[in-house]
Enzyme design. Structure first.
Site, PDB file in Angstrom:
ATOM      1  N   LYS A   1      40.881  42.234 -65.766  1.00 35.67           N
ATOM      2  CA  LYS A   1      40.133  40.980 -65.718  1.00 35.67           C
ATOM      3  C   LYS A   1      40.857  39.957 -64.840  1.00 35.67           C
ATOM      4  O   LYS A   1      42.055  40.117 -64.553  1.00 35.67           O
ATOM      5  CB  LYS A   1      39.991  40.434 -67.148  1.00 35.67           C
ATOM      6  CG  LYS A   1      39.180  41.338 -68.083  1.00 35.67           C
ATOM      7  CD  LYS A   1      38.985  40.668 -69.441  1.00 35.67           C
ATOM      8  CE  LYS A   1      38.157  41.539 -70.368  1.00 35.67           C
ATOM      9  NZ  LYS A   1      37.801  40.820 -71.618  1.00 35.67           N
TER      10      LYS A   1
ATOM     11  N   TYR B   1      28.049  42.661 -71.050  1.00 29.94           N
ATOM     12  CA  TYR B   1      28.312  41.932 -72.299  1.00 29.94           C
ATOM     13  C   TYR B   1      26.995  41.551 -72.981  1.00 29.94           C
ATOM     14  O   TYR B   1      26.874  40.452 -73.545  1.00 29.94           O
ATOM     15  CB  TYR B   1      29.160  40.688 -72.008  1.00 29.94           C
ATOM     16  CG  TYR B   1      30.621  40.977 -71.691  1.00 29.94           C
ATOM     17  CD1 TYR B   1      31.332  41.976 -72.369  1.00 29.94           C
ATOM     18  CD2 TYR B   1      31.308  40.233 -70.740  1.00 29.94           C
ATOM     19  CE1 TYR B   1      32.673  42.234 -72.091  1.00 29.94           C
ATOM     20  CE2 TYR B   1      32.654  40.475 -70.458  1.00 29.94           C
ATOM     21  CZ  TYR B   1      33.323  41.476 -71.135  1.00 29.94           C
ATOM     22  OH  TYR B   1      34.659  41.719 -70.868  1.00 29.94           O
TER      23      TYR B   1
ATOM     24  N   PHE C   1      30.267  31.007 -76.563  1.00 31.41           N
ATOM     25  CA  PHE C   1      31.306  31.113 -75.531  1.00 31.41           C
ATOM     26  C   PHE C   1      30.860  31.913 -74.308  1.00 31.41           C
ATOM     27  O   PHE C   1      31.624  32.064 -73.361  1.00 31.41           O
ATOM     28  CB  PHE C   1      32.586  31.734 -76.126  1.00 31.41           C
ATOM     29  CG  PHE C   1      32.406  33.114 -76.720  1.00 31.41           C
ATOM     30  CD1 PHE C   1      32.357  34.245 -75.910  1.00 31.41           C
ATOM     31  CD2 PHE C   1      32.273  33.279 -78.090  1.00 31.41           C
ATOM     32  CE1 PHE C   1      32.185  35.511 -76.454  1.00 31.41           C
ATOM     33  CE2 PHE C   1      32.119  34.543 -78.646  1.00 31.41           C
ATOM     34  CZ  PHE C   1      32.062  35.663 -77.815  1.00 31.41           C
TER      35      PHE C   1
ATOM     36  N   ARG D   1      41.694  52.589 -75.739  1.00 32.77           N
ATOM     37  CA  ARG D   1      41.251  51.461 -76.573  1.00 32.77           C
ATOM     38  C   ARG D   1      42.390  51.018 -77.511  1.00 32.77           C
ATOM     39  O   ARG D   1      42.651  49.834 -77.687  1.00 32.77           O
ATOM     40  CB  ARG D   1      40.017  51.913 -77.361  1.00 32.77           C
ATOM     41  CG  ARG D   1      39.382  50.876 -78.224  1.00 32.77           C
ATOM     42  CD  ARG D   1      38.441  49.974 -77.459  1.00 32.77           C
ATOM     43  NE  ARG D   1      37.911  48.980 -78.388  1.00 32.77           N
ATOM     44  CZ  ARG D   1      37.238  47.915 -78.047  1.00 32.77           C
ATOM     45  NH1 ARG D   1      36.973  47.654 -76.779  1.00 32.77           N
ATOM     46  NH2 ARG D   1      36.804  47.078 -78.948  1.00 32.77           N
TER      47      ARG D   1
ATOM     48  N   THR E   1      40.684  42.468 -79.830  1.00 28.18           N
ATOM     49  CA  THR E   1      40.155  41.502 -78.854  1.00 28.18           C
ATOM     50  C   THR E   1      41.039  40.258 -78.677  1.00 28.18           C
ATOM     51  O   THR E   1      41.333  39.864 -77.546  1.00 28.18           O
ATOM     52  CB  THR E   1      38.737  41.056 -79.301  1.00 28.18           C
ATOM     53  OG1 THR E   1      37.949  42.224 -79.521  1.00 28.18           O
ATOM     54  CG2 THR E   1      38.084  40.176 -78.250  1.00 28.18           C
TER      55      THR E   1
ATOM     56  N   ARG F   1      47.195  43.914 -74.834  1.00 30.95           N
ATOM     57  CA  ARG F   1      46.846  42.536 -75.215  1.00 30.95           C
ATOM     58  C   ARG F   1      47.941  41.936 -76.087  1.00 30.95           C
ATOM     59  O   ARG F   1      48.238  40.744 -75.990  1.00 30.95           O
ATOM     60  CB  ARG F   1      45.491  42.529 -75.933  1.00 30.95           C
ATOM     61  CG  ARG F   1      44.319  42.778 -74.974  1.00 30.95           C
ATOM     62  CD  ARG F   1      43.029  42.981 -75.732  1.00 30.95           C
ATOM     63  NE  ARG F   1      41.859  43.059 -74.846  1.00 30.95           N
ATOM     64  CZ  ARG F   1      40.664  43.439 -75.261  1.00 30.95           C
ATOM     65  NH1 ARG F   1      40.455  43.774 -76.526  1.00 30.95           N
ATOM     66  NH2 ARG F   1      39.646  43.494 -74.411  1.00 30.95           N
TER      67      ARG F   1
ATOM     68  N   ASN G   1      41.744  38.014 -72.014  1.00 37.38           N
ATOM     69  CA  ASN G   1      42.588  39.014 -72.676  1.00 37.38           C
ATOM     70  C   ASN G   1      42.900  40.217 -71.781  1.00 37.38           C
ATOM     71  O   ASN G   1      42.937  41.347 -72.233  1.00 37.38           O
ATOM     72  CB  ASN G   1      41.975  39.421 -74.025  1.00 37.38           C
ATOM     73  CG  ASN G   1      40.547  39.895 -73.879  1.00 37.38           C
ATOM     74  OD1 ASN G   1      40.042  39.996 -72.773  1.00 37.38           O
ATOM     75  ND2 ASN G   1      39.900  40.206 -74.992  1.00 37.38           N
TER      76      ASN G   1
ATOM     77  N   HIS H   1      39.543  45.001 -70.024  1.00 34.34           N
ATOM     78  CA  HIS H   1      38.435  45.567 -70.797  1.00 34.34           C
ATOM     79  C   HIS H   1      38.706  47.051 -70.983  1.00 34.34           C
ATOM     80  O   HIS H   1      39.208  47.707 -70.070  1.00 34.34           O
ATOM     81  CB  HIS H   1      37.110  45.400 -70.045  1.00 34.34           C
ATOM     82  CG  HIS H   1      36.011  46.245 -70.625  1.00 34.34           C
ATOM     83  ND1 HIS H   1      35.297  45.860 -71.742  1.00 34.34           N
ATOM     84  CD2 HIS H   1      35.540  47.475 -70.280  1.00 34.34           C
ATOM     85  CE1 HIS H   1      34.429  46.818 -72.040  1.00 34.34           C
ATOM     86  NE2 HIS H   1      34.551  47.803 -71.176  1.00 34.34           N
TER      87      HIS H   1
ATOM     88  N   GLU I   1      29.092  52.543 -68.973  1.00 28.75           N
ATOM     89  CA  GLU I   1      29.860  51.538 -68.223  1.00 28.75           C
ATOM     90  C   GLU I   1      30.383  52.093 -66.901  1.00 28.75           C
ATOM     91  O   GLU I   1      30.369  51.394 -65.877  1.00 28.75           O
ATOM     92  CB  GLU I   1      31.031  51.034 -69.088  1.00 28.75           C
ATOM     93  CG  GLU I   1      30.544  50.211 -70.282  1.00 28.75           C
ATOM     94  CD  GLU I   1      31.667  49.772 -71.212  1.00 28.75           C
ATOM     95  OE1 GLU I   1      32.834  50.179 -71.017  1.00 28.75           O
ATOM     96  OE2 GLU I   1      31.366  49.010 -72.147  1.00 28.75           O
TER      97      GLU I   1
HETATM   98  P1  IDP Z   1      36.491  43.813 -76.713  1.00 24.66           P
HETATM   99  O1  IDP Z   1      36.765  43.385 -75.292  1.00 24.66           O
HETATM  100  O2  IDP Z   1      37.749  43.888 -77.528  1.00 24.66           O
HETATM  101  O3  IDP Z   1      35.660  45.071 -76.789  1.00 24.66           O
HETATM  102  P2  IDP Z   1      34.073  42.304 -77.415  1.00 24.66           P
HETATM  103  O4  IDP Z   1      33.742  41.781 -78.774  1.00 24.66           O
HETATM  104  O5  IDP Z   1      33.257  43.429 -76.878  1.00 24.66           O
HETATM  105  O6  IDP Z   1      35.644  42.642 -77.432  1.00 24.66           O
HETATM  106  O7  IDP Z   1      34.000  41.057 -76.435  1.00 24.66           O
HETATM  107  C1  IDP Z   1      34.038  41.247 -75.039  1.00 24.66           C
HETATM  108  C2  IDP Z   1      34.869  40.155 -74.423  1.00 24.66           C
HETATM  109  O8  IDP Z   1      34.259  38.883 -74.690  1.00 24.66           O
HETATM  110  C3  IDP Z   1      36.279  40.023 -74.990  1.00 24.66           C
HETATM  111  O9  IDP Z   1      37.183  40.957 -74.460  1.00 24.66           O
HETATM  112  C4  IDP Z   1      36.615  38.593 -74.614  1.00 24.66           C
HETATM  113  O10 IDP Z   1      36.952  38.481 -73.237  1.00 24.66           O
HETATM  114  C5  IDP Z   1      35.277  37.900 -74.869  1.00 24.66           C
HETATM  115  N1  IDP Z   1      35.209  37.369 -76.240  1.00 24.66           N
HETATM  116  C6  IDP Z   1      34.948  38.065 -77.381  1.00 24.66           C
HETATM  117  N2  IDP Z   1      34.987  37.268 -78.458  1.00 24.66           N
HETATM  118  C7  IDP Z   1      35.305  36.030 -77.993  1.00 24.66           C
HETATM  119  C8  IDP Z   1      35.501  34.736 -78.628  1.00 24.66           C
HETATM  120  O11 IDP Z   1      35.406  34.575 -79.852  1.00 24.66           O
HETATM  121  N3  IDP Z   1      35.795  33.698 -77.802  1.00 24.66           N
HETATM  122  C9  IDP Z   1      35.909  33.829 -76.442  1.00 24.66           C
HETATM  123  N4  IDP Z   1      35.731  35.011 -75.816  1.00 24.66           N
HETATM  124  C10 IDP Z   1      35.433  36.094 -76.573  1.00 24.66           C
HETATM  125 MG    MG Z   2      33.693  45.401 -76.309  1.00 28.22          MG
END
Ligand code: IDP
Ligand code: MG
Length: 153
Positions: A9, A49, A57, A85, A91, A102, A112, A115, A126
């Protein structure tokens, strides 16, 4: 071998962490089956997403994900999706276990670093979203034999 998608990212690009993360990916034993730089846009992020488009957000997430080009890579390995993973961590970087990417490199739930695909089914979807067919290579480097026992491949 199973394949998964990693996106470096903008938070990894901005902080010049790509080399360190690739080193850890190679050290672990993943085969890099494809890699390229690309500029994301809102359209592809709305697909990627889709489960988050209604979150408050989401606009800020899009803004951060388009702020620089990203690097996308396809990693191959036995159980590559689950293993990468777990190597990525949860996350929110503040909750991610030490030793995960992370957990070691970020403090944010948004910026973070990487991905990682979360299931074999989603990894296939994907990879097709970010790579054209000819950009992913099915090959086994000769060193793969040092990463697995005879009966594991
Ligand atoms: P993941 O990346 O661990 O699979 P997901 O829930 O699929 O998590 O969310 C995708 C991305 O969206 C996260 O990696 C992060 O960049 C962003 N994200 C998820 N939850 C939040 C939040 O509560 N605040 C801000 N950004 C978030
Ligand atoms: Mg995800």
């Amino acid at each position: 071998m199973e394949k998964t998608l990693v996106i470096f990212k903008p938070s990894a690009i901005d902080r010049r962490l790509v080399g360190k993360i690739i080193s850890r990916i190679e050290d672990k034993g993943f085969v890099i089956a494809g890699i390229k730089m690309m500029q994301l846009d809102e359209k592809i992020l709305r697909e990627h997403y889709a489960h988050l488009v209604d979150k408050p957000f989401f606009p800020s997430l899009v803004e951060s994900m388009i702020s620089t080009p990203v690097i996308v890579a396809c990693l191959a390995g036995v159980e590559a999706v689950r293993v990468f993973r777990e190597m990525t961590g949860v996350t929110n970087g503040r909750n991610a276990a030490p030793g995960t990417l992370r957990g070691d490199f970020c403090m944010s739930s948004q910026t973070n670093i990487v991905h990682a695909s979360d299931s074999v089914e989603n990894a296939e979807i994907e990879l097709a979203r970010f790579f054209a067919k000819g950009e992913i290579f099915d090959y086994l480097p000769s060193n793969v034999k040092y990463f697995y026992g005879d009966n594991e491949l």
